[in-house]
Each structure stands twice: as structure tokens, then as C-alpha cells.
Design a protein around this motif. Sequence first.
Motif, short mmCIF file in Angstrom:
data_model
loop_
_atom_site.label_atom_id
_atom_site.label_comp_id
_atom_site.label_asym_id
_atom_site.label_seq_id
_atom_site.Cartn_x
_atom_site.Cartn_y
_atom_site.Cartn_z
N UNK A 1 0.84 -1.20 0.00
CA UNK A 1 0.00 0.00 0.00
C UNK A 1 0.87 1.24 0.00
N UNK A 2 1.88 1.26 0.82
CA UNK A 2 2.79 2.40 0.88
C UNK A 2 3.52 2.59 -0.45
N UNK A 3 3.96 1.51 -1.05
CA UNK A 3 4.63 1.58 -2.36
C UNK A 3 3.66 2.12 -3.41
N UNK A 4 2.43 1.63 -3.38
CA UNK A 4 1.42 2.11 -4.33
C UNK A 4 1.18 3.60 -4.18
N UNK A 5 1.09 4.07 -2.93
CA UNK A 5 0.88 5.50 -2.70
C UNK A 5 2.05 6.34 -3.20
N UNK B 1 1.66 8.97 -6.18
CA UNK B 1 2.05 10.36 -5.96
C UNK B 1 3.06 10.85 -6.99
N UNK B 2 4.04 10.01 -7.29
CA UNK B 2 5.04 10.38 -8.29
C UNK B 2 4.39 10.52 -9.67
N UNK C 1 2.47 13.78 -9.76
CA UNK C 1 3.40 14.91 -9.86
C UNK C 1 3.93 15.04 -11.28
N UNK C 2 4.27 13.93 -11.92
CA UNK C 2 4.77 13.97 -13.29
C UNK C 2 3.70 14.46 -14.25
N UNK C 3 2.47 13.98 -14.09
CA UNK C 3 1.37 14.43 -14.94
C UNK C 3 1.12 15.93 -14.74
N UNK C 4 1.20 16.38 -13.51
CA UNK C 4 1.02 17.81 -13.23
C UNK C 4 2.08 18.67 -13.88
#
Length: 78
Positions: A4-8, A12-13, A16-19
Motif C-alpha cells: 500500500x505504501x509503495x502504491x501511494x 504520488x510520483x 506529480x509527473x502528470x502535473x
Amino acid sequence: MVAVLSGLVFVGAFLAAVGVIAATVAPQWRRIAALASGQVEPAFAPLSQLASAERRIAVRRWASAPVPAGVRRLRAAA
């Protein structure tokens, strides 16, 4: 828990890249669409415009420069 932590982290990355990509492309979207549809951009040649402006300035300076006394005497004698 680690999954779950890896997925988050990866989500998130990804967001951020799409943004960042969206923020980079958004101001130029009309230009990109025009180029993609086959329209050619007008040439951008600021150096040629600068060169012609500098020539105009040089001619004006040359034309407004005082005439040397020797040339004035020659013109008066003619």
C-alpha cells in the motif's frame, strides 16, 4: 502494508509527473495543435531585424556627423 505504501508513493510520483507535463504543455496547446494540424510557423529571425536596425542607426550617425574642416575647404573650393 508495504504494498500500500509503495502504491501511494508511485501514485504520488505519477500525479506529480502528470502535473508537471500539464503545466508545461498547457500554455502552448494552441501552438502544438496548429503544428500538429500541419500549419507552418512564421520564421523567427530577430538577428536579421537587429542587423538592419543597426545599419539604420549607423547611417544616421554618419549623416549627422560633423564634416571635417579639410572636406569643407575642398567643397568650398569646388
